[in-house]
Enzyme design. Structure first.
Site, PDB file in Angstrom:
ATOM      1  N   SER A  14       0.857  -1.185   0.000  1.00 52.04           N
ATOM      2  CA  SER A  14       0.000   0.000   0.000  1.00 52.04           C
ATOM      3  C   SER A  14       0.894   1.236   0.000  1.00 52.04           C
ATOM      4  O   SER A  14       2.121   1.119   0.083  1.00 52.04           O
ATOM      5  CB  SER A  14      -0.936  -0.029   1.200  1.00 52.04           C
ATOM      6  N   THR A 190      11.848  -8.033  -9.781  1.00 49.20           N
ATOM      7  CA  THR A 190      10.537  -7.947 -10.440  1.00 49.20           C
ATOM      8  C   THR A 190       9.541  -8.986  -9.927  1.00 49.20           C
ATOM      9  O   THR A 190       8.376  -8.944 -10.281  1.00 49.20           O
ATOM     10  CB  THR A 190      10.664  -8.150 -11.964  1.00 49.20           C
ATOM     11  N   LYS A 225      11.567  -7.797 -18.952  1.00 50.53           N
ATOM     12  CA  LYS A 225      11.216  -8.917 -18.073  1.00 50.53           C
ATOM     13  C   LYS A 225       9.791  -8.748 -17.523  1.00 50.53           C
ATOM     14  O   LYS A 225       8.995  -9.689 -17.557  1.00 50.53           O
ATOM     15  CB  LYS A 225      12.225  -8.947 -16.924  1.00 50.53           C
ATOM     16  N   CYS A 383     -10.857  27.140  11.392  1.00 48.02           N
ATOM     17  CA  CYS A 383     -11.948  26.403  12.040  1.00 48.02           C
ATOM     18  C   CYS A 383     -11.732  26.366  13.556  1.00 48.02           C
ATOM     19  O   CYS A 383     -11.902  27.389  14.206  1.00 48.02           O
ATOM     20  CB  CYS A 383     -12.137  25.032  11.399  1.00 48.02           C
ATOM     21  N   GLN A 387     -11.812  29.411  16.309  1.00 52.99           N
ATOM     22  CA  GLN A 387     -12.616  29.373  17.542  1.00 52.99           C
ATOM     23  C   GLN A 387     -11.733  29.623  18.767  1.00 52.99           C
ATOM     24  O   GLN A 387     -12.132  30.329  19.698  1.00 52.99           O
ATOM     25  CB  GLN A 387     -13.329  28.015  17.642  1.00 52.99           C
ATOM     26  N   HIS A 509     -12.681  26.207   5.812  1.00 50.68           N
ATOM     27  CA  HIS A 509     -11.407  25.521   5.528  1.00 50.68           C
ATOM     28  C   HIS A 509     -10.875  25.954   4.170  1.00 50.68           C
ATOM     29  O   HIS A 509     -11.118  25.275   3.174  1.00 50.68           O
ATOM     30  CB  HIS A 509     -11.622  24.006   5.513  1.00 50.68           C
ATOM     31  N   GLU A 511      -8.021  25.647   3.006  1.00 48.85           N
ATOM     32  CA  GLU A 511      -7.001  24.726   2.475  1.00 48.85           C
ATOM     33  C   GLU A 511      -7.560  23.750   1.440  1.00 48.85           C
ATOM     34  O   GLU A 511      -6.804  23.201   0.645  1.00 48.85           O
ATOM     35  CB  GLU A 511      -6.327  23.957   3.632  1.00 48.85           C
TER      36      GLU A 511
END
Ligand code: GLN
Length: 535
Positions: A14, A190, A225, A383, A387, A509, A511
């Site tokens: 992963s 491989t 290959k 956010c 606050q 937000h 971003e």
């Protein structure tokens, strides 16, 4: 031209960057004039990642239409500059939810409801959904997880069926694998790639192109290959070397001719060369900074960089726009105290207090705001960060020493940040926050108005608490002013301190909307203010 479908699967390990490969290919095809979108199919059972701790899955990205999604959708938007939507992120949870709801409604009366065909049919329906909108020429579908995982098998089976159902030239699969380098043997290996392609083929899916992540260039012999043992055409083995910036990957994929191979496979002819001038300009600026600046990111999810993915990327974009290398120092708000604050934040030219949920680390965030306010260091609160700048001001300037957000202290005498009215009756947690894009009207003459250069803006939200407007007159009299409000509801969305060089808190937000080609204006101005402060 029919809508074309490209599936991206991953093998061996992963975190190889399927999302970046998918986004890079999308970028190249878009730069050749095609209308492209990317969607992600995630194998977990949550309906969406909105209820996940950032430590589980990184940042939860929010779309304009209010979907809480996987952070890869952030990459898709940053690369393509096109909004994604609820339909772009599908989880196993959503699939089962739909099928089980239909079963209860009697849609399958008399039938046994099964993974095949009912679950796979629902997966296929969703895989084709965006293609039916007529808005896109190409739909790239990233299949989350790794081939061979039990939980992603229904997705792979759906891809198998679609490969067979769709015209051959309308569908293809790209498989991303890892070619590890064994330093003892000084060799690239491989075999893991061969095994993962075998696994995919056992499920009946044949990759048309194999992209190999590698730390060393793949020689012709290795490529041959892989092609030979994985049954792909020579030339259809692409190398993806580690890069110091994800934004260079589209250029590397172009050198490897990934977009050409894909266009040829999908029978798309006469495409112009990719128009990437503004992308390349961004990379040139990124590579050649003229200045440097240190900015603190004060938050509680500091052990995992992915928890603040969009904020960190926004600094990359804003840095390049200022021809400046931004060194972001993630600082644990839990570890901040009166005693160490100067040591931890003294060397910083800007302080960003991050979004977040829950009580942990809140007091440290308040200390960071106080330090920025008193020392005249550029401050940017997002956010929860906004606050906390309201709470800090209430405690230390208005003199309400027990002021708090009712998220931290539900019994506080001074709930300067309070639960939004429509949240008071909400008990269900999933998808019930104030989510997605809302308009905000900016006060003419304010810093925020000069930053955006327009009066009406639109930014995305994800919160339950809000500025308690009953305290607004007191705040404004003492110098913290509301300079952005929701034009419909009057909710305060932006506060600033005009007496300070740069002190801005935003309930939204920003971003989520920053891209290399369109850096977010507040981030850009914040970096510029930090540079000025440094001088
Ligand atoms: N926890 C706060 C709220 O729910 C802030 C949320 C956030 O920072 N995204 O209002």
């Amino acid at each position: 031209m029919n809508t074309k479908y490209i599936f991206v699967t991953g093998g061996v390990a992963s975190s190889l960057g399927k999302g970046i490969i998918a986004a890079s290919l999308a970028k190249l095809l878009q730069a050749r004039g095609l209308r492209v979108t990317i969607q992600k199919f995630d194998p977990y059972l949550n309906i969406d990642p909105g209820t996940l701790n950032p430590y589980e899955h990184g940042e939860c990205y929010v779309t304009d239409d209010g979907a809480e999604t996987d952070l890869d959708l952030g990459h898709y938007e940053r690369f393509l500059g096109v909004s994604t939507s609820k339909a772009n992120n599908v989880t196993t949870g959503k699939i089962y939810n739909t099928v089980i709801t239909k079963e209860r409604e009697g849609a399958y009366l008399g039938k046994t409801v099964q993974i095949i065909p009912h679950i796979t049919d629902e997966i296929k329906r969703r895989m084709l959904l965006l293609g039916k909108s007529g808005k896109f020429d190409i739909i790239i579908t990233e299949i989350g997880g790794t081939v061979g995982d039990m939980e992603s098998q229904p997705f792979v089976e759906a891809v198998r069926q679609l490969q067979w159902e769709l015209p051959e030239e309308d569908c293809m699969t790209i498989h991303l694998t890892l070619v590890p380098f064994l330093s003892a043997a000084k060799e690239l290996k491989t075999k893991p790639t061969q095994h993962s392609v075998q696994l995919l083929q056992q499920s009946g899916v044949h990759p048309d192109i194999i992209v190999c992540r590698t730390e060393h260039p793949l020689g012709a012999d290795i490529r041959r290959k892989v092609a030979q043992f994985c049954n792909v055409k020579p030339g259809h083995v692409i190398q993806s070397m580690d890069e110091n910036s994800i934004y260079k990957v589209p250029l590397r994929m172009q050198e490897e001719k990934l977009d050409e191979l894909v266009a040829k496979h999908l029978h798309i002819e006469n495409l112009p060369e990719p128009e990437l001038s503004s992308w390349i300009e961004f990379i040139n600026k990124l590579e050649n900074p003229k200045k440097e600046v240190d900015i603190a990111l004060v938050g509680k999810y500091v052990e995992l960089q992915d928890a603040y993915k969009s904020i960190l990327e926004s600094f990359v974009h804003a840095g390049a726009a200022n021809e400046c290398k931004v060194h972001v120092h993630t600082i644990s708000s839990e570890k901040l105290s009166e005693q160490n604050i100067a040591e931890k934040l003294g060397g910083m030219s800007g302080i960003l207090v991050a979004p977040g949920f829950g009580v942990r680390g809140l007091e440290g965030k308040i200390l960071a705001v106080k330090y920025a306010r008193e020392q005249g260091i550029p401050f940017f609160g997002i956010c929860l960060g906004m606050q906390m700048c309201v709470v800090e001001f209430a405690r230390n300037v208005l003199g309400y020493s027990t002021a708090a957000s009712s998220e931290e202290d539900p019994k506080t005498d001074f709930p300067v940040i309070d639960l939004m009215e429509d949240q008071k009756s909400t008990t269900i947690k999933g998808g019930t926050m104030r989510l997605g894009a809302y308009e905000c009207k900016l006060e003419k003459g304010s810093l925020i108005h000069s930053i955006y250069g327009s009066e009406i803006i639109s930014e995305r939200h994800r919160h339950r608490y809000e500025f308690n407007s009953s305290y607004l007159p007191e705040f404004e009299k003492a110098g913290l002013v509301a300079t952005g409000r929701n034009p419909q509801t009057g909710l305060v969305e932006v506060v600033e301190l005009p007496s300070h060089p740069f002190f801005v808190g935003v309930q939204f937000h920003p971003e989520f909307k920053s891209t290399p080609e369109h850096p977010q204006p507040i981030f850009k101005a914040f970096v510029a203010a930090a540079l000025k402060h440094k001088q």
